[in-house]
Design an enzyme around this catalytic site. Structure first.
Site, short mmCIF file in Angstrom:
data_model
loop_
_atom_site.label_atom_id
_atom_site.label_comp_id
_atom_site.label_asym_id
_atom_site.label_seq_id
_atom_site.Cartn_x
_atom_site.Cartn_y
_atom_site.Cartn_z
N GLN A 3 29.26 114.15 -112.20
CA GLN A 3 29.25 114.10 -110.59
C GLN A 3 28.25 113.63 -109.58
OE1 GLN A 3 29.16 118.67 -109.91
NE2 GLN A 3 30.97 118.82 -110.45
N ARG A 47 32.88 102.68 -117.90
CA ARG A 47 31.47 102.63 -118.55
C ARG A 47 31.38 104.33 -119.31
NH1 ARG A 47 27.18 100.35 -120.77
NH2 ARG A 47 25.26 101.35 -120.17
N THR A 55 26.96 78.19 -87.97
CA THR A 55 28.11 78.29 -89.04
C THR A 55 29.15 77.15 -89.01
OG1 THR A 55 27.72 80.77 -89.13
CG2 THR A 55 29.86 79.83 -90.04
N PHE A 105 30.35 77.26 -83.17
CA PHE A 105 29.81 78.08 -81.89
C PHE A 105 28.43 77.70 -81.96
CE2 PHE A 105 28.19 82.32 -79.85
CZ PHE A 105 28.98 82.26 -78.95
N ALA A 106 27.68 77.53 -81.15
CA ALA A 106 26.42 77.01 -80.72
C ALA A 106 25.62 77.59 -79.85
CB ALA A 106 26.27 75.45 -80.85
N LEU A 107 25.07 78.68 -80.02
CA LEU A 107 24.40 79.57 -79.22
C LEU A 107 22.74 79.71 -79.64
CD1 LEU A 107 24.01 81.51 -76.69
CD2 LEU A 107 25.06 83.34 -78.08
N THR A 108 22.56 80.20 -80.74
CA THR A 108 21.34 80.25 -81.40
C THR A 108 20.46 79.23 -81.40
OG1 THR A 108 22.08 82.05 -82.75
CG2 THR A 108 19.98 81.04 -83.19
N GLY A 168 17.34 83.69 -80.24
CA GLY A 168 18.20 84.66 -81.16
C GLY A 168 18.76 85.73 -80.32
N GLU A 201 26.26 87.49 -85.16
CA GLU A 201 26.89 88.07 -83.99
C GLU A 201 26.28 89.22 -83.32
OE1 GLU A 201 31.05 87.45 -83.82
OE2 GLU A 201 31.07 85.97 -85.09
N1 COS Z 1 30.60 91.29 -72.27
C1 COS Z 1 30.87 90.69 -71.02
N2 COS Z 1 29.87 90.42 -70.10
C2 COS Z 1 28.86 90.56 -70.35
C3 COS Z 1 28.27 91.16 -71.66
C4 COS Z 1 29.54 91.51 -72.73
N3 COS Z 1 29.21 92.07 -73.80
N4 COS Z 1 27.04 91.28 -71.67
C5 COS Z 1 26.50 90.88 -70.47
N5 COS Z 1 27.51 90.37 -69.85
C6 COS Z 1 27.51 90.02 -68.45
C7 COS Z 1 26.86 90.61 -67.71
O1 COS Z 1 27.59 91.79 -67.02
C8 COS Z 1 26.08 90.19 -66.58
O2 COS Z 1 27.03 89.72 -65.57
P1 COS Z 1 26.57 89.67 -63.93
O3 COS Z 1 25.50 88.67 -63.84
O4 COS Z 1 27.82 89.31 -63.30
O5 COS Z 1 25.99 91.01 -63.67
C9 COS Z 1 25.73 89.01 -67.32
O6 COS Z 1 26.46 88.78 -68.40
C10 COS Z 1 24.30 88.92 -67.84
O7 COS Z 1 24.14 89.96 -68.71
P2 COS Z 1 22.81 90.74 -68.80
O8 COS Z 1 21.94 90.76 -67.42
O9 COS Z 1 23.28 91.89 -69.44
O10 COS Z 1 21.96 89.69 -69.83
P3 COS Z 1 20.96 90.05 -70.77
O11 COS Z 1 19.86 88.76 -70.94
O12 COS Z 1 19.97 91.19 -70.29
O13 COS Z 1 21.69 90.24 -72.24
C11 COS Z 1 22.12 91.09 -74.50
C12 COS Z 1 20.98 90.62 -73.23
C13 COS Z 1 21.05 91.69 -75.34
C14 COS Z 1 23.36 91.92 -74.21
C15 COS Z 1 22.58 89.50 -74.91
O14 COS Z 1 21.46 88.62 -74.83
C16 COS Z 1 23.02 89.73 -76.27
O15 COS Z 1 24.26 90.12 -76.59
N6 COS Z 1 22.28 89.14 -77.29
C17 COS Z 1 22.87 88.95 -78.75
C18 COS Z 1 23.06 87.64 -78.93
C19 COS Z 1 23.98 87.39 -80.00
O16 COS Z 1 24.92 88.10 -80.60
N7 COS Z 1 23.62 86.35 -80.90
C20 COS Z 1 24.39 86.11 -82.04
C21 COS Z 1 24.52 84.63 -81.93
S1 COS Z 1 26.22 84.11 -82.53
S2 COS Z 1 26.26 84.42 -84.53
#
Ligand code: COS
Length: 379
Positions: free
Chosen positions: A278, A267, A157, A122-125, A130, A362
């Site tokens: 305790q 120990r 990962t 899974f490649a998001l970051t 982040g 995550e």
């Molecule tokens: N589940 C389902 N849908 C979700 C969701 C969730 N947990 N979080 C957001 N969405 C949906 C929203 O409902 C929104 O949909 P609509 O456009 O239809 O309204 C859309 O996705 C955009 O969401 P939002 O406006 O909340 O986006 P943000 O940029 O504000 O999101 C957070 C902010 C912090 C929630 C997000 O960027 C996040 O989770 N960041 C952490 C990332 C992470 O875990 N990284 C680890 C990498 S993998 S190891």
């Protein structure tokens, strides 16, 4: 879904024995070599561990979330690096296809993931992306029946082992709505890997950068065939992933409780086992109490997930509580061990470093807090 409780109990028991008799004794070898022995990976394939959450029609065990976390509790008992080998195939590396993929994408990849023949990642970051996952900078530009991808993905990962990445790239305007999820094969032209990351803990887990330099992927690599859905796909994947990670935290905490208790009984100081003092008992009791609370919390969230409830804040709360909890339990376990807990020879020393990651990946604890509060205020 396993319909027969006895079959599930048998599977949990099988995994429990595998973890305790095969994985735990191999922990020091993994620490020393920074690699999981290939024979253990083969055993994991044979046990079906790569396909726990993949639907039965695609060759997996099709476990419900509640069933999956029963196994996450067991797997968490050994070094997290072992769980990481199968973690992406069951979780963030396959769930994007399961929840939003086309039938062709499912039919091709899921049986390969389930058997462990292919590894998904899974490649998001990214270097500059982040916690603000909606601001993905990697670009994907349509070019006939292909897309051209450019950018760098960071801390990925299982990237060195992966056959395919669920990779988020920008096809549209700014913000989450411009992000598309792609299935990018690791042998795509223009894709290369960075050097292995040197990490604080979880030795044996492979992570590195994935570099896309005019990387060409076919147009049918878009998950679900629809642009602009990638951020939502990623969030759905993470909702589930966060419950799984919380289950792994519980398993690790149970191991730390066992290690601390065994040490405290053996120990002797001031003429009696330290378990009879305790102040040591308080540390053991607090750790057990928090671990048990976390176990109940994960089980309840998994049940709600299986019911189809909206569990965004519950998944975040569970991941927040369990990852913070295991950090406290690890800290106490080192404290109970005294100087011995600071030495590499002690399991609690590497668990202390290993579990630190759970509060970061995550979604950090602070991101979980934001998600919880937003859900509380908006729904
Ligand atoms: N589940 C389902 N849908 C979700 C969701 C969730 N947990 N979080 C957001 N969405 C949906 C929203 O409902 C929104 O949909 P609509 O456009 O239809 O309204 C859309 O996705 C955009 O969401 P939002 O406006 O909340 O986006 P943000 O940029 O504000 O999101 C957070 C902010 C912090 C929630 C997000 O960027 C996040 O989770 N960041 C952490 C990332 C992470 O875990 N990284 C680890 C990498 S993998 S190891």
């Amino acid at each position: 879904m396993i319909r027969d409780q006895q079959v599930l109990d048998g599977l949990v028991d099988l995994v429990r024995r595998f973890v305790r008799e095969r994985l735990v004794p191999a922990e020091s070898e993994v620490e020393a070599s920074n690699a999981i022995p290939p024979a253990i990976i083969q055993d994991m394939r044979e046990l079906g561990l790569f396909g726990l959450s993949i639907p039965e029609e695609y060759g997996g065990l099709g476990l419900t979330m509640e069933e999956e976390i029963a196994l996450a509790f067991e797997l968490g008992y050994a070094s997290p690096a072992f769980r990481s080998v199968i973690g992406t195939n069951n979780g963030i590396g396959s769930q994007g296809i399961i929840v939003d993929g086309t039938e062709a994408q499912k039919a091709y990849w899921l049986p390969r993931f389930a058997s462990g023949q292919a590894i998904g990642s899974f490649a998001l970051t990214e270097p500059d992306v982040g916690s603000d996952a909606g601001s993905v900078k990697t670009t994907a530009v349509r070019d006939g029946d292909h897309y051209i991808l450019n950018g760098t993905k960071r801390y990925i990962t299982n990237a060195p082992l992966a056959d395919v990445f669920t990779l988020m790239a920008r096809t549209g305007g700014p913000g989450p709505g411009g992000v598309t999820a792609f299935l990018v094969r690791s042998d795509s032209p223009g894709l290369s890997l960075g050097a292995p990351d040197g990490k604080m803990g979880q030795r044996g887990t492979r992570t590195c950068d994935v570099i896309l330099d005019d990387c060409r992927v076919p147009a049918d690599a878009v998950i679900g065939g629809v642009e602009g859905q990638g951020f939502k796909t990623a969030m759905k994947v993470l909702n589930r992933g966060r419950i799984h990670i919380a289950g792994v935290c519980v398993g690790a905490a149970e191991r730390l409780c066992d290690e601390a208790t065994a040490f405290a009984k053996a120990r002797v100081q001031f003429g009696k086992p330290i378990a009879e003092h305790q102040l040591v008992q308080a540390m053991l009791a607090d750790s057990l109490t928090e671990t048990y609370a976390a176990r109940c919390m994960v089980a309840e969230t998994a049940k709600r997930f299986d019911r189809g409830d909206r569990i965004i804040k519950e998944a975040a709360a569970t991941k927040l509580f369990c990852s913070e909890m295991v950090g406290r339990v690890a800290d106490r376990a080192v404290q109970v061990h005294g100087g011995a807990g600071y030495m590499h020879a002690s399991a609690v020393e590497h668990f202390y470093r290993d579990v630190r990651l759970f509060r970061l990946y995550e979604g950090t604890s602070q991101i979980q807090q934001i998600i919880i509060a937003r859900e509380m205020c908006n729904t």
